[in-house]
Design a protein around this motif. Sequence first.
Motif, PDB file in Angstrom:
ATOM      1  N   LEU A  82       0.960  -1.208   0.069  1.00  0.00           N
ATOM      2  CA  LEU A  82       0.021   0.008   0.456  1.00  0.00           C
ATOM      3  C   LEU A  82       0.882   0.787   0.389  1.00  0.00           C
ATOM      4  N   GLN A  83       0.848   1.801  -1.464  1.00  0.00           N
ATOM      5  CA  GLN A  83       1.810   3.414  -1.581  1.00  0.00           C
ATOM      6  C   GLN A  83       0.964   4.137  -0.788  1.00  0.00           C
ATOM      7  N   MET A  84       1.050   4.882   0.529  1.00  0.00           N
ATOM      8  CA  MET A  84       0.179   6.121   0.571  1.00  0.00           C
ATOM      9  C   MET A  84       1.313   7.467   0.375  1.00  0.00           C
ATOM     10  N   ASN A  85       0.463   8.347   0.062  1.00  0.00           N
ATOM     11  CA  ASN A  85       0.716   9.612  -0.394  1.00  0.00           C
ATOM     12  C   ASN A  85       0.214  10.210   0.127  1.00  0.00           C
ATOM     13  N   SER A  86       0.792  11.997  -0.047  1.00  0.00           N
ATOM     14  CA  SER A  86      -0.146  13.249   0.413  1.00  0.00           C
ATOM     15  C   SER A  86      -1.193  12.255   1.967  1.00  0.00           C
ATOM     16  N   LEU A  87      -0.405  11.998   2.733  1.00  0.00           N
ATOM     17  CA  LEU A  87      -0.654  11.625   3.612  1.00  0.00           C
ATOM     18  C   LEU A  87      -1.454  12.326   5.063  1.00  0.00           C
ATOM     19  N   GLU A  88      -3.041  12.633   5.562  1.00  0.00           N
ATOM     20  CA  GLU A  88      -3.481  13.462   6.216  1.00  0.00           C
ATOM     21  C   GLU A  88      -3.258  12.591   7.740  1.00  0.00           C
ATOM     22  N   PRO A  89      -3.707  13.464   8.279  1.00  0.00           N
ATOM     23  CA  PRO A  89      -3.841  13.427   9.479  1.00  0.00           C
ATOM     24  C   PRO A  89      -4.647  12.767  10.065  1.00  0.00           C
ATOM     25  N   GLU A  90      -6.086  12.455   9.364  1.00  0.00           N
ATOM     26  CA  GLU A  90      -6.837  11.823   9.911  1.00  0.00           C
ATOM     27  C   GLU A  90      -6.372   9.556   8.894  1.00  0.00           C
ATOM     28  N   ASP A  91      -5.588   9.973   8.392  1.00  0.00           N
ATOM     29  CA  ASP A  91      -4.679   8.478   8.002  1.00  0.00           C
ATOM     30  C   ASP A  91      -4.403   7.639   9.256  1.00  0.00           C
ATOM     31  N   THR A  92      -4.384   8.732  10.034  1.00  0.00           N
ATOM     32  CA  THR A  92      -3.742   7.932  11.480  1.00  0.00           C
ATOM     33  C   THR A  92      -4.266   6.731  11.945  1.00  0.00           C
ATOM     34  N   ALA A  93      -3.900   5.236  11.946  1.00  0.00           N
ATOM     35  CA  ALA A  93      -4.498   4.434  12.696  1.00  0.00           C
ATOM     36  C   ALA A  93      -3.722   2.832  12.327  1.00  0.00           C
ATOM     37  N   VAL A  94      -3.912   1.741  12.761  1.00  0.00           N
ATOM     38  CA  VAL A  94      -3.092   0.633  12.709  1.00  0.00           C
ATOM     39  C   VAL A  94      -3.890  -0.070  11.562  1.00  0.00           C
ATOM     40  N   TYR A  95      -3.237  -0.366  10.784  1.00  0.00           N
ATOM     41  CA  TYR A  95      -3.043  -0.663   9.421  1.00  0.00           C
ATOM     42  C   TYR A  95      -3.082  -2.358   9.382  1.00  0.00           C
ATOM     43  N   TYR A  96      -4.227  -2.919   8.676  1.00  0.00           N
ATOM     44  CA  TYR A  96      -4.073  -4.255   8.327  1.00  0.00           C
ATOM     45  C   TYR A  96      -4.210  -4.737   7.739  1.00  0.00           C
ATOM     46  N   CYS A  97      -2.989  -6.365   7.366  1.00  0.00           N
ATOM     47  CA  CYS A  97      -3.440  -6.532   5.916  1.00  0.00           C
ATOM     48  C   CYS A  97      -4.631  -8.050   6.163  1.00  0.00           C
ATOM     49  N   GLY A  98      -5.736  -8.822   4.859  1.00  0.00           N
ATOM     50  CA  GLY A  98      -6.074  -9.072   4.749  1.00  0.00           C
ATOM     51  C   GLY A  98      -6.592  -9.646   3.523  1.00  0.00           C
ATOM     52  N   ALA A  99      -6.621 -11.130   3.814  1.00  0.00           N
ATOM     53  CA  ALA A  99      -6.877 -11.846   2.418  1.00  0.00           C
ATOM     54  C   ALA A  99      -7.626 -12.593   2.718  1.00  0.00           C
ATOM     55  N   ALA A 100      -8.520 -13.062   1.348  1.00  0.00           N
ATOM     56  CA  ALA A 100      -9.316 -14.034   1.851  1.00  0.00           C
ATOM     57  C   ALA A 100      -9.204 -15.278   0.732  1.00  0.00           C
ATOM     58  N   ARG A 101      -9.889 -16.687   1.091  1.00  0.00           N
ATOM     59  CA  ARG A 101      -9.021 -18.062   0.532  1.00  0.00           C
ATOM     60  C   ARG A 101     -10.153 -18.470   0.777  1.00  0.00           C
ATOM     61  N   THR A 102     -10.541 -19.348  -1.179  1.00  0.00           N
ATOM     62  CA  THR A 102     -11.249 -20.093  -1.016  1.00  0.00           C
ATOM     63  C   THR A 102     -10.469 -21.912  -0.290  1.00  0.00           C
ATOM     64  N   THR A 103     -11.728 -21.955  -0.154  1.00  0.00           N
ATOM     65  CA  THR A 103     -11.168 -23.924   0.815  1.00  0.00           C
ATOM     66  C   THR A 103     -11.673 -24.570  -0.494  1.00  0.00           C
ATOM     67  N   ALA A 104     -11.878 -25.774   0.223  1.00  0.00           N
ATOM     68  CA  ALA A 104     -11.886 -27.351  -0.552  1.00  0.00           C
ATOM     69  C   ALA A 104     -13.043 -27.393  -0.514  1.00  0.00           C
ATOM     70  N   TRP A 105     -13.997 -26.833   0.362  1.00  0.00           N
ATOM     71  CA  TRP A 105     -15.720 -26.859   0.654  1.00  0.00           C
ATOM     72  C   TRP A 105     -16.274 -25.228  -0.486  1.00  0.00           C
ATOM     73  N   GLY A 106     -15.244 -25.354  -1.157  1.00  0.00           N
ATOM     74  CA  GLY A 106     -16.186 -23.494  -1.503  1.00  0.00           C
ATOM     75  C   GLY A 106     -16.508 -23.108  -0.543  1.00  0.00           C
ATOM     76  N   THR A 107     -16.113 -22.707   0.389  1.00  0.00           N
ATOM     77  CA  THR A 107     -16.225 -21.537   1.197  1.00  0.00           C
ATOM     78  C   THR A 107     -15.671 -20.852   1.697  1.00  0.00           C
ATOM     79  N   GLN A 108     -14.814 -19.245   1.764  1.00  0.00           N
ATOM     80  CA  GLN A 108     -13.744 -18.586   2.162  1.00  0.00           C
ATOM     81  C   GLN A 108     -13.510 -18.107   3.338  1.00  0.00           C
ATOM     82  N   ASP A 109     -12.571 -18.366   3.391  1.00  0.00           N
ATOM     83  CA  ASP A 109     -11.400 -18.242   5.526  1.00  0.00           C
ATOM     84  C   ASP A 109     -11.021 -16.933   4.443  1.00  0.00           C
ATOM     85  N   ASN A 110     -11.628 -15.878   5.824  1.00  0.00           N
ATOM     86  CA  ASN A 110     -10.873 -14.658   6.383  1.00  0.00           C
ATOM     87  C   ASN A 110      -9.505 -14.227   7.004  1.00  0.00           C
TER      88      ASN A 110
END
Length: 122
Positions: A82-110
């Motif tokens: 995530l390239q973040m330019n022109s940052l603002e004080p309102e961007d202050t936060a904890v940033y989390y990376c997430g991934a969605a994966r399709t299981t062998a049963w066709g369901t989705q795990d996050n």
Amino acid sequence: QVQLVESGGGLVQAGGSLRLSCAASGSIFSINAMAWHRQAPGKQREPVAVITSGGSTNYADSVKGRFTISRDNAKNTVYLYLQMNSLEPEDTAVYYCGAARTTAWGTQDNYWGQGTQVTVSS
């Protein structure tokens, strides 16, 4: 299972830039979309940007034109950025990376990383 490890957070002045990185390992072959979310103090976690396995992207209105999400598929690891330019004080936060994966049963795990702190001073 998918393991996610973020890096790249820190303290920056308003108007500055930061680049967040996330390394995904484990069962990465079935990862579909990957995303960055953030949570500011006293607020709910919110989506920032998402990228699909096909490379399509979408952004929150508040970061459009300033942030860019990208991914790099290596042999045993998927890298999300995530390239973040022109940052603002309102961007202050904890940033989390997430991934969605399709299981062998066709369901989705996050999956989520542990988060990385971004602080933008005015």
